[in-house]
Design an enzyme around this catalytic site. Structure first.
Site, mmCIF file in Angstrom:
data_model
loop_
_atom_site.group_PDB
_atom_site.id
_atom_site.type_symbol
_atom_site.label_atom_id
_atom_site.label_comp_id
_atom_site.label_asym_id
_atom_site.label_seq_id
_atom_site.Cartn_x
_atom_site.Cartn_y
_atom_site.Cartn_z
ATOM 1 N N ARG A 21 0.677 -0.991 0.117
ATOM 2 C CA ARG A 21 -0.455 0.123 0.806
ATOM 3 C C ARG A 21 0.546 1.196 0.057
ATOM 4 O O ARG A 21 0.645 2.503 -0.183
ATOM 5 C CB ARG A 21 -0.527 -0.328 1.141
ATOM 6 C CG ARG A 21 -1.905 0.923 0.849
ATOM 7 C CD ARG A 21 -3.031 0.710 2.129
ATOM 8 N NE ARG A 21 -3.995 -0.793 2.461
ATOM 9 C CZ ARG A 21 -4.365 -0.589 3.666
ATOM 10 N NH1 ARG A 21 -4.106 0.566 4.469
ATOM 11 N NH2 ARG A 21 -4.669 -1.234 4.357
ATOM 12 N N CYS A 42 -4.851 -16.786 17.651
ATOM 13 C CA CYS A 42 -5.620 -17.276 18.793
ATOM 14 C C CYS A 42 -7.105 -18.119 18.670
ATOM 15 O O CYS A 42 -7.464 -17.812 19.841
ATOM 16 C CB CYS A 42 -5.774 -15.671 19.286
ATOM 17 S SG CYS A 42 -3.746 -14.890 18.632
#
Ligand code: FAD
Length: 443
Positions: A21, A42
């Site tokens: 980006r 997670c």
């Protein structure tokens, strides 16, 4: 500009996205030796426990979606060597077995950690697992289906999350911990006891001070041999810690820190020009102690990756460091910490004082209010905050740890915390929130 990223999960993908980006003309290529990229490790225990529907739900972006954004993602490609002088990496295509040499101008090592497998856990026995990535999760899920008795080895947060998940799946669970209590590395002893109590209320048979000696079984595991006898189990999960993946870094001449993880500056640069490191394999600065630490966690990995991405693409971003914030849930209990515990502060030679406050997490007269315990630690004299530990019976209540985490990063004092204009309404807190009460007692 050709940017090569090794490792395609939190740090690697954050870096690749950011670099692309920041500098759309850069050619960004990610090599990932596994099959999945850009997923939330997670969430693995919650797929096992049935709170998340599938492992696929953990994937934020597929390789195809990343390619559509202009990032070259090659899964099942392992980087096996680095020649930093020549600016090349050696890449093994695990599907074809072919090896190629790929050039880079900037290289990011985002290789993560691997679960520690003690000698006794290096086995071909079926039913013995670690949990690090989606394939580990899929293998564990397959074992859970036929199992009745689980033994979780390790009382850190991953072990505790798994113990709960396996209970939710109807298995009997024995949790073995070598140290004197569970959550030993996160909390002071006074709070560890509360965590153990909740595990026991949840039906987990917790045994601390127990050392594993080996596994029994032929073909499939049948038990865990310990210095306190045999624990029968047809499923064993080993969650005794992690070690940073630093082989490539070493091969590239990259310096490791005292923690054993890669040493970097605030721009995530290693000592080798053009080579960056980010994520679980990398050290960070502890903003309270000003020491280098290795605390491998999700936000840290994403943030380091983002910073490395900007810098590799020609920008200038700095990683501010960490304050050691962590949080987990065990059954109904939320557990959180930030900064230093009293024990850690003392071990570092700091003159620390802690206060304990037990109250309700919101207005005591409110039907849903539940107990919460806060331990707040500060430096004697200056009142500088050093840390906080929270254990709450509404698990979301301990997220107020973030207030202290934000202050720790700014070297805030107990007075600063006491002066904070916190939100209040009866369904959320007392008018004097438990954090404010604790701060009042310290300043
Ligand atoms: P990783 O996710 O380990 O990714 C590194 C990648 O590099 C891997 O896919 C690996 O295959 C690849 N790789 C390594 N070497 C090579 C090579 N030579 N060539 C190509 N590819 C390579 N953190 C929290 O903050 N909160 C939590 O609640 C939490 N829960 C967790 C629960 C579990 C069960 C686990 C396993 C982790 C949990 N974490 C949690 C930690 C968090 O998931 C990590 O901090 C995060 O995934 C780190 O991202 P990373 O990109 O640095 O490393």
């Amino acid at each position: 500009m050709r940017i090569v990223v090794v490792g395609g999960v939190a740090a690697g993908m954050s870096a690749a996205s950011r670099a692309q980006r920041f500098s759309p003309d850069a050619r960004v290529v990610v090599f990932e030796r596994g099959e999945y990229v850009s997923y939330g490790a997670c969430g693995l225990p919650y797929v096992i426990g049935g709170e998340v529907d599938s492992f696929g739900d953990l994937v934020a972006r597929t390789p195809e979606q990343m390619r559509a954004r202009g990032i070259g993602v090659r899964v099942r490609h392992e980087v096996t060597g680095v020649d930093a002088r020549a600016g090349t990496v050696t890449v093994l295509d695990r599907a074809s077995g072919r090896t190629t040499t790929e050039p880079f101008d900037r290289l990011l090592l985002a290789t993560g950690v691997s679960p520690v497998r003690p000698d006794w856990a290096r086995t071909d026995l079926e039913g013995v697992h670690v949990l690090r990535d989606i394939p580990d999760g899929e293998a564990l899920e397959a074992s859970v289906r036929g199992a009745r008795r689980a033994c979780v080895v390790g009382g850190g947060y991953i072990g505790l999350e798994l113990a709960e998940a396996l209970r939710a799946r109807g298995l009997s669970v024995v949790l073995l911990e070598k140290g004197p209590e569970v959550a030993g590395r996160m909390l002071d002893p006074q709070l560890q006891v509360q965590v153990r109590g909740e595990l026991e209320r949840g039906g987990v048979d917790v045994r601390c001070g127990v050392t594993v000696q080996g596994l029994t079984g032929r073909g499939r595991v049948t038990g865990v041999q310990t210095d306190a006898g045999l624990v029968r189990a047809d499923l064993v999960v080993v969650a005794v810690g992690v070690k940073p993946n630093v082989d490539l870094a070493r091969a590239a001449g990259v310096r490791l820190g005292k923690t054993g993880a890669v040493a970097v500056n605030a721009r995530q640069e290693t000592n080798v020009p053009g080579v960056y490191s980010a994520g679980d394999n990398t050290e960070s600065l502890h903003r309270v102690t000003r020491r280098r630490v290795h605390i491998p966690l999700g936000l840290t990995a994403n943030r380091m990756g983002r910073i490395a991405g900007v810098n590799m693409a020609g920008g200038d971003a700095r990683f501010p460091g960490v304050v050691g914030t962590g949080i987990f849930r065990t059954f109904g209990l939320g557990v959180a910490r930030t900064g230093l515990t009293q024990t850690e502060a003392q071990d570092l030679g700091l003159d620390a004082v802690s206060v304990d406050v037990t109250s309700t997490d919101h207005a005591g007269y409110h039907r849903t209010s539940r107990p919460i315990h806060v331990r707040l630690t500060a430096e004697k004299g200056s009142g500088r905050l050093l840390g906080a530990q929270l254990v709450g019976h509404n698990h979301l209540s301990v997220k107020r740890v973030d207030v202290v985490a934000a202050l720790l990063g700014r070297r805030g004092t107990a007075q600063d915390l006491f002066d904070a204009d916190l939100a209040y309404a009866p369904p959320f807190s007392g008018v004097w929130d438990v954090l404010l009460v604790a701060a009042d007692r310290l300043h």
